[in-house]
Design an enzyme around this catalytic site. Structure first.
Site, PDB file in Angstrom:
ATOM      1  N   ARG A  37       0.720  -1.375  -0.173  1.00  0.00           N
ATOM      2  CA  ARG A  37      -0.071  -0.276  -0.400  1.00  0.00           C
ATOM      3  C   ARG A  37       0.426   1.094  -0.041  1.00  0.00           C
ATOM      4  O   ARG A  37       1.082   1.346   1.358  1.00  0.00           O
ATOM      5  CB  ARG A  37      -0.435  -0.109   1.389  1.00  0.00           C
ATOM      6  CG  ARG A  37      -2.328  -1.119   1.113  1.00  0.00           C
ATOM      7  CD  ARG A  37      -2.730  -1.252   1.994  1.00  0.00           C
ATOM      8  NE  ARG A  37      -2.033  -2.160   2.941  1.00  0.00           N
ATOM      9  CZ  ARG A  37      -2.670  -2.418   4.570  1.00  0.00           C
ATOM     10  NH1 ARG A  37      -4.267  -1.684   4.500  1.00  0.00           N
ATOM     11  NH2 ARG A  37      -2.130  -3.376   5.122  1.00  0.00           N
ATOM     12  N   TYR A 154      -1.537 -21.722   8.439  1.00  0.00           N
ATOM     13  CA  TYR A 154      -1.068 -20.444   9.190  1.00  0.00           C
ATOM     14  C   TYR A 154      -0.326 -20.821   9.835  1.00  0.00           C
ATOM     15  O   TYR A 154       0.866 -20.438   9.765  1.00  0.00           O
ATOM     16  CB  TYR A 154      -2.479 -19.848   9.848  1.00  0.00           C
ATOM     17  CG  TYR A 154      -1.207 -18.560  10.567  1.00  0.00           C
ATOM     18  CD1 TYR A 154      -1.004 -17.756   9.567  1.00  0.00           C
ATOM     19  CD2 TYR A 154      -1.435 -18.275  11.998  1.00  0.00           C
ATOM     20  CE1 TYR A 154      -0.350 -16.485  10.276  1.00  0.00           C
ATOM     21  CE2 TYR A 154      -0.910 -16.832  12.365  1.00  0.00           C
ATOM     22  CZ  TYR A 154       0.324 -16.218  11.271  1.00  0.00           C
ATOM     23  OH  TYR A 154      -0.080 -15.804  12.060  1.00  0.00           O
ATOM     24  N   GLU A 190      -4.416  -5.078  12.002  1.00  0.00           N
ATOM     25  CA  GLU A 190      -4.890  -5.196  11.247  1.00  0.00           C
ATOM     26  C   GLU A 190      -5.736  -6.935  10.376  1.00  0.00           C
ATOM     27  O   GLU A 190      -6.021  -7.747   9.663  1.00  0.00           O
ATOM     28  CB  GLU A 190      -4.712  -4.558   9.754  1.00  0.00           C
ATOM     29  CG  GLU A 190      -5.313  -3.624   9.501  1.00  0.00           C
ATOM     30  CD  GLU A 190      -4.479  -2.502   8.198  1.00  0.00           C
ATOM     31  OE1 GLU A 190      -4.751  -3.010   7.691  1.00  0.00           O
ATOM     32  OE2 GLU A 190      -4.739  -1.208   8.765  1.00  0.00           O
TER      33      GLU A 190
HETATM   34  P1  NDP Z   1      -0.908  -6.473   9.663  1.00  0.00           P
HETATM   35  O1  NDP Z   1      -2.360  -6.893   8.818  1.00  0.00           O
HETATM   36  O2  NDP Z   1      -1.379  -5.464  10.474  1.00  0.00           O
HETATM   37  O3  NDP Z   1       0.037  -6.297   9.085  1.00  0.00           O
HETATM   38  C1  NDP Z   1       0.288  -7.897   7.929  1.00  0.00           C
HETATM   39  C2  NDP Z   1       1.434  -6.559   7.136  1.00  0.00           C
HETATM   40  O4  NDP Z   1       2.351  -7.345   5.971  1.00  0.00           O
HETATM   41  C3  NDP Z   1       1.327  -5.206   6.700  1.00  0.00           C
HETATM   42  O5  NDP Z   1       2.029  -4.101   6.724  1.00  0.00           O
HETATM   43  C4  NDP Z   1       1.155  -5.809   4.996  1.00  0.00           C
HETATM   44  O6  NDP Z   1       0.932  -4.748   3.932  1.00  0.00           O
HETATM   45  C5  NDP Z   1       2.084  -6.927   4.786  1.00  0.00           C
HETATM   46  N1  NDP Z   1       2.025  -7.656   3.730  1.00  0.00           N
HETATM   47  C6  NDP Z   1       1.049  -8.560   4.110  1.00  0.00           C
HETATM   48  N2  NDP Z   1       1.044  -9.574   2.749  1.00  0.00           N
HETATM   49  C7  NDP Z   1       1.762  -9.484   1.889  1.00  0.00           C
HETATM   50  C8  NDP Z   1       2.343  -9.317   0.670  1.00  0.00           C
HETATM   51  N3  NDP Z   1       1.791  -9.628  -0.022  1.00  0.00           N
HETATM   52  N4  NDP Z   1       2.944  -8.238  -0.002  1.00  0.00           N
HETATM   53  C9  NDP Z   1       4.200  -7.505   0.913  1.00  0.00           C
HETATM   54  N5  NDP Z   1       3.343  -7.064   2.159  1.00  0.00           N
HETATM   55  C10 NDP Z   1       2.532  -8.212   2.969  1.00  0.00           C
HETATM   56  O7  NDP Z   1      -0.954  -7.555  10.843  1.00  0.00           O
HETATM   57  P2  NDP Z   1       0.409  -8.088  11.888  1.00  0.00           P
HETATM   58  O8  NDP Z   1       1.118  -6.205  11.749  1.00  0.00           O
HETATM   59  O9  NDP Z   1      -0.059  -8.471  13.172  1.00  0.00           O
HETATM   60  O10 NDP Z   1       1.201  -9.267  11.065  1.00  0.00           O
HETATM   61  C11 NDP Z   1       1.956  -9.312  11.032  1.00  0.00           C
HETATM   62  C12 NDP Z   1       2.963 -10.137  11.232  1.00  0.00           C
HETATM   63  O11 NDP Z   1       2.831 -10.451  12.674  1.00  0.00           O
HETATM   64  C13 NDP Z   1       2.140 -11.439  10.380  1.00  0.00           C
HETATM   65  O12 NDP Z   1       3.858 -12.378   9.558  1.00  0.00           O
HETATM   66  C14 NDP Z   1       1.482 -12.260  11.076  1.00  0.00           C
HETATM   67  O13 NDP Z   1       1.740 -13.816  11.025  1.00  0.00           O
HETATM   68  C15 NDP Z   1       2.617 -12.408  13.029  1.00  0.00           C
HETATM   69  N6  NDP Z   1       2.054 -11.636  13.892  1.00  0.00           N
HETATM   70  C16 NDP Z   1       0.564 -11.454  14.117  1.00  0.00           C
HETATM   71  C17 NDP Z   1       0.138 -11.846  15.048  1.00  0.00           C
HETATM   72  C18 NDP Z   1      -1.261 -11.249  15.539  1.00  0.00           C
HETATM   73  O14 NDP Z   1      -2.367 -11.452  16.639  1.00  0.00           O
HETATM   74  N7  NDP Z   1      -1.957  -9.624  14.533  1.00  0.00           N
HETATM   75  C19 NDP Z   1       0.433 -12.751  16.531  1.00  0.00           C
HETATM   76  C20 NDP Z   1       1.608 -13.328  16.214  1.00  0.00           C
HETATM   77  C21 NDP Z   1       1.830 -13.322  14.747  1.00  0.00           C
HETATM   78  P3  NDP Z   1       0.702  -4.729   2.529  1.00  0.00           P
HETATM   79  O15 NDP Z   1      -0.772  -5.110   2.664  1.00  0.00           O
HETATM   80  O16 NDP Z   1       0.788  -2.814   2.256  1.00  0.00           O
HETATM   81  O17 NDP Z   1       1.422  -5.326   2.113  1.00  0.00           O
HETATM   82  C1  8X3 Z   2      -1.270 -14.968  15.409  1.00  0.00           C
HETATM   83  C2  8X3 Z   2      -2.164 -15.628  16.734  1.00  0.00           C
HETATM   84  O1  8X3 Z   2      -2.741 -16.674  18.576  1.00  0.00           O
HETATM   85  O2  8X3 Z   2      -3.808 -15.074  17.301  1.00  0.00           O
HETATM   86  O3  8X3 Z   2      -0.169 -14.843  15.037  1.00  0.00           O
HETATM   87  O4  8X3 Z   2      -3.537 -17.370  16.283  1.00  0.00           O
HETATM   88  S1  8X3 Z   2      -2.660 -15.937  17.309  1.00  0.00           S
END
Ligand code: NDP
Ligand code: 8X3
Length: 256
Positions: A37, A154, A190
């Site tokens: 984005r 996942y 998100e």
């Molecule tokens: P968000 O959805 O808030 O952010 C995800 C980010 O990943 C965005 O900046 C998005 O950018 C980017 N992204 C996704 N797909 C693509 C793509 N195809 N190309 C480039 N960029 C991409 O989620 P989180 O901040 O929560 O997630 C970040 C990481 O943390 C992930 O790996 C997630 O699995 C991990 N995580 C999250 C947890 C949670 O509970 N939230 C817990 C544990 C781990 P854009 O859409 O602009 O491309």
């Molecule tokens: C996401 C963590 O606990 O929400 O990576 O599945 S949980």
């Protein structure tokens, strides 16, 4: 501002990546920020440049090897001394049992969480090796340590992030590159909105009745990891909301 080096953060348009960009900027890093984005990347660049950091934005889809190659190959030479790589971009899509799952969702998760992380690493690690040092921080998940119902694919992708982090640590130490994996539990970002394809009610429900983590909790843990003395490596951290004792288990409405 004291310059601390260059950090590349994938997925800096939201959640953990965005919070980490703000934290690392305050620590004096110049940042390469990536995501799809563009408007969000541009807004973050303006915000962080206003406090004195140099910011380069790269807009590409991490699932596309050609786009990843072109984006990183075209980084200006003055930005090529990347000290820190935060492999953060990722997502969950759906929460179905395997027999009911969407193959498109599976492809999206595997292509983003596993192949995307590999593509960026494949391009950035040689630069770190030339530089003679570096630190890679991979964002895994508690879902890469334990499975939960509907987490299946996942979880599988995050088990792979765990395995790749261990492989990288073994393979890169002689090049003076540290590797840390951070495995969080539920954080309100998100993430659930993406998992439930824009269903705001379903996404909000995930975080009702307990105190979830916030993205800044993870950004602070990254600050801790980066601030250890050169002799120390934090191999991995598991960071959970108090009310989530295990993957898929959240104790709700108990004032936790
Ligand atoms: P968000 O959805 O808030 O952010 C995800 C980010 O990943 C965005 O900046 C998005 O950018 C980017 N992204 C996704 N797909 C693509 C793509 N195809 N190309 C480039 N960029 C991409 O989620 P989180 O901040 O929560 O997630 C970040 C990481 O943390 C992930 O790996 C997630 O699995 C991990 N995580 C999250 C947890 C949670 O509970 N939230 C817990 C544990 C781990 P854009 O859409 O602009 O491309
Ligand atoms: C996401 C963590 O606990 O929400 O990576 O599945 S949980």
């Amino acid at each position: 501002m004291k310059e601390n080096g260059i950090a590349l953060i994938t997925g800096a348009t939201a959640g953990i990546g965005q919070a980490t960009a703000i934290k690392l900027a305050s620590m004096g890093y110049n940042l390469i920020l990536t995501g799809r984005r563009f408007e969000r990347l541009k807004a973050l660049k303006v915000q962080l440049e206003a406090i004195g950091n140099k910011i380069l934005i790269l807009c590409f889809d991490i699932r596309n090897w050609g786009e990843v190659q072109a984006a990183i190959d075209n980084i200006p030479d003055s930005w090529k001394k990347i000290n820190v790589l935060i492999n953060n971009a990722g997502l969950a899509a759906g929460l179905s049992k395997i027999q009911d799952g969407s193959v498109d969702d599976w492809d999206q998760m595997i292509d983003t969480n596993v192949k995307g992380l590999l593509y960026v690493s494949r391009m950035v690690l040689p630069l770190m090796i030339v530089n003679g040092s570096g630190h890679v921080i991979n964002i895994g998940s508690i879902a890469g340590k334990e499975v939960y119902d509907g987490g299946n694919i996942y979880c599988g992708t995050k088990y792979m992030v765990d395995a790749l982090s261990k492989s990288m640590r073994r393979e890169l130490i002689e090049q003076n590159i540290k590797v840390t994996a951070i495995h969080p539990g539920a954080i309100e970002t998100e993430f659930s909105l993406v998992r439930f394809k824009g269903d705001t009610k379903k996404a909000a429900k995930v975080y009702e009745g307990f105190e979830n983590l916030i993205a800044e909790d993870i950004a602070e843990s990254i600050e801790f990891v980066l601030n250890r003395p050169a002799r120390v490596n934090i191999n991995e951290l598991i960071i959970m909301p108090k009310a989530q004792p295990a993957a898929g288990v959240i104790i709700k409405n108990k004032n936790l």
